[in-house]
Write a protein that holds these residues in place. Structure first.
Motif, short mmCIF file in Angstrom:
data_model
loop_
_atom_site.label_atom_id
_atom_site.label_comp_id
_atom_site.label_asym_id
_atom_site.label_seq_id
_atom_site.Cartn_x
_atom_site.Cartn_y
_atom_site.Cartn_z
N MET A 69 11.29 -61.98 -3.07
CA MET A 69 12.21 -61.04 -2.45
C MET A 69 12.10 -61.19 -0.93
SD MET A 69 12.41 -56.93 -2.97
CE MET A 69 11.18 -56.08 -2.03
N PRO A 70 13.23 -61.32 -0.25
CA PRO A 70 13.17 -61.42 1.21
C PRO A 70 12.88 -60.06 1.85
CG PRO A 70 15.45 -61.47 0.44
CD PRO A 70 14.56 -61.46 -0.78
N VAL A 71 12.51 -60.09 3.13
CA VAL A 71 12.28 -58.85 3.87
C VAL A 71 13.59 -58.06 3.93
CG1 VAL A 71 11.70 -57.90 6.13
CG2 VAL A 71 10.39 -59.82 5.21
N ASN A 72 13.49 -56.79 3.67
CA ASN A 72 14.65 -55.90 3.66
C ASN A 72 15.19 -55.75 5.08
OD1 ASN A 72 16.48 -53.79 3.50
ND2 ASN A 72 15.11 -52.44 2.37
N PRO A 73 16.44 -56.16 5.35
CA PRO A 73 16.99 -56.02 6.70
C PRO A 73 17.14 -54.58 7.15
CG PRO A 73 18.68 -56.81 5.16
CD PRO A 73 17.37 -56.79 4.41
N GLU A 74 17.12 -53.64 6.20
CA GLU A 74 17.23 -52.22 6.56
C GLU A 74 15.93 -51.67 7.17
OE1 GLU A 74 18.77 -50.00 3.25
OE2 GLU A 74 20.59 -51.22 3.18
N LEU A 75 14.88 -52.51 7.23
CA LEU A 75 13.66 -52.08 7.91
C LEU A 75 13.87 -51.95 9.42
CD1 LEU A 75 10.74 -54.15 6.33
CD2 LEU A 75 11.12 -51.69 6.17
N LEU A 76 14.80 -52.74 9.96
CA LEU A 76 15.02 -52.72 11.40
C LEU A 76 15.37 -51.31 11.88
CD1 LEU A 76 15.15 -54.37 13.99
CD2 LEU A 76 17.58 -54.75 13.54
N GLY A 77 14.60 -50.83 12.82
CA GLY A 77 14.80 -49.49 13.37
C GLY A 77 14.10 -48.38 12.60
N ARG A 78 13.51 -48.71 11.46
CA ARG A 78 12.85 -47.68 10.65
C ARG A 78 11.64 -47.13 11.39
NH1 ARG A 78 11.73 -48.60 4.35
NH2 ARG A 78 13.97 -49.02 4.51
N GLU A 79 11.55 -45.82 11.42
CA GLU A 79 10.39 -45.14 12.01
C GLU A 79 9.59 -44.50 10.89
OE1 GLU A 79 11.40 -42.36 15.08
OE2 GLU A 79 12.65 -43.81 16.13
N PHE A 80 8.29 -44.55 11.04
CA PHE A 80 7.39 -43.99 10.06
C PHE A 80 6.80 -42.70 10.60
CE2 PHE A 80 7.96 -48.31 8.90
CZ PHE A 80 7.87 -48.34 7.53
N LEU A 132 3.31 -51.78 5.07
CA LEU A 132 3.01 -52.64 3.92
C LEU A 132 3.14 -51.89 2.60
CD1 LEU A 132 0.00 -54.62 5.40
CD2 LEU A 132 2.34 -55.45 5.06
N ALA A 133 3.01 -50.58 2.62
CA ALA A 133 3.11 -49.78 1.40
C ALA A 133 4.55 -49.44 1.03
CB ALA A 133 2.30 -48.48 1.56
N GLU A 134 5.50 -49.72 1.90
CA GLU A 134 6.90 -49.41 1.61
C GLU A 134 7.38 -50.24 0.42
OE1 GLU A 134 9.68 -47.29 3.23
OE2 GLU A 134 7.68 -46.42 3.13
N PRO A 135 7.77 -49.60 -0.66
CA PRO A 135 8.16 -50.36 -1.85
C PRO A 135 9.41 -51.21 -1.66
CG PRO A 135 8.47 -48.00 -2.20
CD PRO A 135 7.81 -48.16 -0.87
N ASP A 136 10.29 -50.84 -0.73
CA ASP A 136 11.53 -51.60 -0.54
C ASP A 136 11.47 -52.57 0.64
OD1 ASP A 136 11.61 -49.84 1.64
OD2 ASP A 136 13.78 -49.52 1.47
N SER A 137 10.28 -52.80 1.19
CA SER A 137 10.17 -53.62 2.41
C SER A 137 10.41 -55.10 2.17
CB SER A 137 8.80 -53.44 3.06
OG SER A 137 7.79 -54.06 2.27
N GLY A 138 10.05 -55.58 0.99
CA GLY A 138 10.12 -57.01 0.74
C GLY A 138 8.94 -57.76 1.34
N ILE A 139 7.97 -57.02 1.86
CA ILE A 139 6.79 -57.64 2.47
C ILE A 139 5.66 -57.64 1.44
CG2 ILE A 139 5.07 -57.48 4.30
CD1 ILE A 139 7.19 -56.00 5.98
N VAL A 140 5.18 -58.83 1.13
CA VAL A 140 4.08 -58.99 0.18
C VAL A 140 2.89 -59.49 0.99
CG1 VAL A 140 3.27 -60.20 -1.87
CG2 VAL A 140 5.66 -59.47 -1.70
N LEU A 141 1.80 -58.75 0.97
CA LEU A 141 0.65 -59.05 1.81
C LEU A 141 0.15 -60.48 1.66
CD1 LEU A 141 -1.36 -58.00 3.91
CD2 LEU A 141 -2.78 -57.17 2.03
N SER A 142 0.19 -61.02 0.48
CA SER A 142 -0.31 -62.38 0.26
C SER A 142 0.55 -63.43 0.97
CB SER A 142 -0.40 -62.69 -1.24
OG SER A 142 0.88 -62.66 -1.83
N ARG A 143 1.71 -63.04 1.46
CA ARG A 143 2.59 -63.97 2.17
C ARG A 143 2.71 -63.64 3.66
NH1 ARG A 143 8.00 -63.50 -0.66
NH2 ARG A 143 7.31 -61.38 -0.79
#
Length: 149
Positions: free
Chosen positions: A1-12, A72-83
């Motif tokens: 899964m690619p990185v979710n483009p909707e992450l841009l601008g997301r604030e935590f 990294l915990a965001e389920p929709d991020s598309g970011i997998v730690l091993s990569r």
């Protein structure tokens, strides 16, 4: 899964307060071979005008890591730690971190850039003290590969 483009601008949300302890500063300083007395000896730090020992500049990573864990915990991020590779790190300080500070951080994803087979994810963690005053902005660039983990 690619990185979710909707992450841009997301604030935590802000992290829980992190109380900077004298021994944590000393341990970190030893680990990074920061042997200046201000990092170990309260009297040396006080002679320089600080209330207690001064953390080495890269200590901000301890607090920033709390924000990166949120990303990294965001389920929709598309970011997998091993990569993930940590590609770059920058700090912009208003003042040094000192033992006794109670720091809170808030992460914003400030950049996404596709690059051959992956994405560079830039995030900024704004770290403030117990009064809300800016201490440091820690910027990380994570290089996230695509494909199977």
């Amino acid at each position: 899964m690619p990185v979710n483009p909707e992450l841009l601008g997301r604030e935590f949300p802000p992290t829980a307060p992190y109380l900077v302890g004298r021994e944590k500063v000393r341990e970190f300083a030893r680990a990074v071979f920061a042997d200046d007395p201000q990092h170990h000896d309260p009297a040396a730090a006080q002679a320089l005008g600080y209330a207690d020992v001064v953390a080495p500049p890269t200590f901000a990573m301890v607090v920033q890591d709390l924000t990166l864990q949120q990303l990294l915990a965001e389920p929709d991020s598309g970011i997998v730690l091993s990569r993930v590779l940590h590609g770059e790190q920058r700090f912009r300080y208003t003042r040094p971190i000192v033992a006794g500070d109670e720091l809170t951080a808030r992460l914003t994803v400030s950049g996404l850039r596709a690059m051959g087979g992956g994405t560079m994810v830039t995030s900024d963690a704004e770290i403030v003290d117990q009064t809300g005053a800016h201490v440091v902005t820690a910027t990380s660039v994570l290089v996230v590969g695509e494909g199977e983990a």
